[in-house]
Design a protein around this motif. Structure first.
Motif, PDB file in Angstrom:
ATOM      1  N   GLN A 103       0.851  -1.187   0.000  1.00 52.90           N
ATOM      2  CA  GLN A 103       0.000   0.000   0.000  1.00 52.90           C
ATOM      3  C   GLN A 103       0.883   1.231   0.000  1.00 52.90           C
ATOM      4  OE1 GLN A 103      -2.302   0.192   3.592  1.00 52.90           O
ATOM      5  NE2 GLN A 103      -4.248  -0.163   2.566  1.00 52.90           N
ATOM      6  N   GLY A 104       0.400   2.318  -0.570  1.00 49.82           N
ATOM      7  CA  GLY A 104       1.151   3.571  -0.526  1.00 49.82           C
ATOM      8  C   GLY A 104       0.612   4.561  -1.532  1.00 49.82           C
ATOM      9  N   THR A 105       1.507   5.423  -2.011  1.00 50.62           N
ATOM     10  CA  THR A 105       1.135   6.393  -3.021  1.00 50.62           C
ATOM     11  C   THR A 105       2.082   6.250  -4.211  1.00 50.62           C
ATOM     12  OG1 THR A 105       2.551   8.119  -2.095  1.00 50.62           O
ATOM     13  CG2 THR A 105       0.261   8.058  -1.324  1.00 50.62           C
ATOM     14  N   TYR A 106       1.687   6.858  -5.338  1.00 52.96           N
ATOM     15  CA  TYR A 106       2.545   6.825  -6.517  1.00 52.96           C
ATOM     16  C   TYR A 106       2.550   8.196  -7.156  1.00 52.96           C
ATOM     17  CZ  TYR A 106      -1.410   6.946  -9.757  1.00 52.96           C
ATOM     18  OH  TYR A 106      -2.520   7.338 -10.464  1.00 52.96           O
ATOM     19  N   GLU A 107       3.570   8.447  -7.952  1.00 54.46           N
ATOM     20  CA  GLU A 107       3.652   9.692  -8.711  1.00 54.46           C
ATOM     21  C   GLU A 107       3.802   9.352 -10.190  1.00 54.46           C
ATOM     22  OE1 GLU A 107       3.290  12.804  -7.923  1.00 54.46           O
ATOM     23  OE2 GLU A 107       2.953  12.279  -5.815  1.00 54.46           O
ATOM     24  N   PRO A 108       2.911   9.875 -11.055  1.00 49.21           N
ATOM     25  CA  PRO A 108       3.124   9.683 -12.492  1.00 49.21           C
ATOM     26  C   PRO A 108       4.380  10.436 -12.918  1.00 49.21           C
ATOM     27  CG  PRO A 108       1.288  11.195 -12.109  1.00 49.21           C
ATOM     28  CD  PRO A 108       1.704  10.668 -10.769  1.00 49.21           C
ATOM     29  N   GLU A 109       5.138   9.852 -13.855  1.00 48.71           N
ATOM     30  CA  GLU A 109       6.424  10.450 -14.239  1.00 48.71           C
ATOM     31  C   GLU A 109       6.469  10.950 -15.677  1.00 48.71           C
ATOM     32  OE1 GLU A 109       9.920   8.752 -11.633  1.00 48.71           O
ATOM     33  OE2 GLU A 109       9.138   7.145 -12.917  1.00 48.71           O
ATOM     34  N   LEU A 126       6.672   4.423  -7.348  1.00 49.13           N
ATOM     35  CA  LEU A 126       5.910   3.881  -6.227  1.00 49.13           C
ATOM     36  C   LEU A 126       6.564   4.257  -4.900  1.00 49.13           C
ATOM     37  CD1 LEU A 126       5.018   0.245  -7.408  1.00 49.13           C
ATOM     38  CD2 LEU A 126       3.542   2.270  -7.376  1.00 49.13           C
ATOM     39  N   LYS A 127       5.710   4.640  -3.966  1.00 54.32           N
ATOM     40  CA  LYS A 127       6.163   4.873  -2.592  1.00 54.32           C
ATOM     41  C   LYS A 127       5.342   3.964  -1.691  1.00 54.32           C
ATOM     42  CE  LYS A 127       7.070   9.693  -3.743  1.00 54.32           C
ATOM     43  NZ  LYS A 127       6.574  11.087  -3.622  1.00 54.32           N
ATOM     44  N   GLY A 128       5.674   2.683  -1.731  1.00 50.19           N
ATOM     45  CA  GLY A 128       4.977   1.699  -0.917  1.00 50.19           C
ATOM     46  C   GLY A 128       5.843   1.264   0.239  1.00 50.19           C
ATOM     47  N   LYS A 129       5.352   0.267   0.985  1.00 50.82           N
ATOM     48  CA  LYS A 129       6.163  -0.313   2.059  1.00 50.82           C
ATOM     49  C   LYS A 129       7.144  -1.320   1.479  1.00 50.82           C
ATOM     50  CE  LYS A 129       4.144   1.600   5.724  1.00 50.82           C
ATOM     51  NZ  LYS A 129       2.697   1.380   5.895  1.00 50.82           N
ATOM     52  N   LYS A 130       6.737  -2.012   0.423  1.00 46.90           N
ATOM     53  CA  LYS A 130       7.582  -3.019  -0.214  1.00 46.90           C
ATOM     54  C   LYS A 130       8.106  -2.531  -1.556  1.00 46.90           C
ATOM     55  CE  LYS A 130       4.929  -6.782   1.919  1.00 46.90           C
ATOM     56  NZ  LYS A 130       3.928  -7.834   1.672  1.00 46.90           N
ATOM     57  N   ASP A 136      16.980   1.868 -11.158  1.00 48.22           N
ATOM     58  CA  ASP A 136      17.218   2.854 -10.090  1.00 48.22           C
ATOM     59  C   ASP A 136      17.804   2.094  -8.897  1.00 48.22           C
ATOM     60  OD1 ASP A 136      15.114   1.600  -8.748  1.00 48.22           O
ATOM     61  OD2 ASP A 136      13.657   3.146  -9.227  1.00 48.22           O
ATOM     62  N   SER A 137      17.878   2.752  -7.766  1.00 40.81           N
ATOM     63  CA  SER A 137      18.562   2.123  -6.625  1.00 40.81           C
ATOM     64  C   SER A 137      17.736   1.001  -5.981  1.00 40.81           C
ATOM     65  CB  SER A 137      18.908   3.186  -5.580  1.00 40.81           C
ATOM     66  OG  SER A 137      17.721   3.806  -5.139  1.00 40.81           O
ATOM     67  N   TYR A 138      16.471   0.822  -6.420  1.00 35.53           N
ATOM     68  CA  TYR A 138      15.635  -0.229  -5.822  1.00 35.53           C
ATOM     69  C   TYR A 138      15.639  -1.530  -6.628  1.00 35.53           C
ATOM     70  CZ  TYR A 138      14.089   3.686  -3.064  1.00 35.53           C
ATOM     71  OH  TYR A 138      14.062   4.777  -2.232  1.00 35.53           O
TER      72      TYR A 138
END
Ligand code: MN
Length: 206
Positions: free
Chosen positions: A105-111, A129-133, A155-157
């Protein structure tokens, strides 16, 4: 754009405890959720808020943090925003009957723009994505009809760990699918088939 008429038509709200088909907006306007859903088959439902609805895709293998892996994402009917908080059991015999876990769950930003509905209309949405996972940049790109691909961007994830195996539990309650089914009157054996056999190391899946 978008509508909850298909969502409404597929469900009997006297039988299922899924949220009612109401259009509403969150504070950020950009919520996202990934629900692990053991229905006839196991899959992961990715839902992104746009225009007061959750645009939705069923991802059979779930998200991959590997940029070389393209995961099939089948577009499914828009869901109401409240679905982003739904975890529980859909009665057997009803549409999607089985167990649903709030996997992230979280929020997202269109890019690649700001109007998410029109980006989806065009068939390509880049988003963070800015989620927990799940974090960082992703893209959803339409290949044909209802078929899309979900791909991690560099990216770094980025990672070659299988996050569906390393983080199999609910992000809100910490439960496995079988525990949700057990607590909420579902088919425990069926739900358990969607849980990892053990939490130990496994071969990475592509
Ligand atoms: Mn589903």
């Amino acid at each position: 754009m978008g509508s909850l008429s298909e969502y409404r038509r597929k469900r009997s709200f006297k039988k299922t405890r899924e949220p009612l088909p109401e259009r509403k907006h969150s504070r950020t306007g950009h919520r996202f959720v990934v629900q692990k859903h053991r229905a006839r088959n196991l899959h992961y439902d990715l839902r992104l808020e746009a225009d007061g609805l959750l645009k939705s895709w069923a991802v059979p293998k779930g998200p991959s943090l590997d940029t070389h892996v393209k995961r099939l994402a089948m577009a499914v009917e828009d869901h109401p925003l409240d679905y982003a908080d739904f975890e529980g059991v859909i009665p057997e015999g009803e549409y999607g009957g089985g167990t649903v876990m709030l996997w992230d769950q979280g929020t997202y930003e269109p890019e690649n723009g700001t109007d998410v509905a029109s980006l989806l209309q065009k068939g390509e949405l880049k988003f963070k994505l800015k989620g927990k996972k799940l974090k960082g940049s992703w893209v959803l790109v339409r290949t044909r009809a209802r078929n899309w691909l979900l791909i991690k961007h560099r990216d770094s994830y980025v990672s070659d760990e299988d996050i569906t195996e390393t983080f199999p539990r609910s992000v809100t309650t910490g439960r496995m699918l079988a525990e949700i089914a057990s607590a909420e009157g579902g088919d425990v054996e069926k739900a358990a088939a969607g849980d990892p056999v053990s939490t130990g190391r496994k071969k990475r899946k592509r």
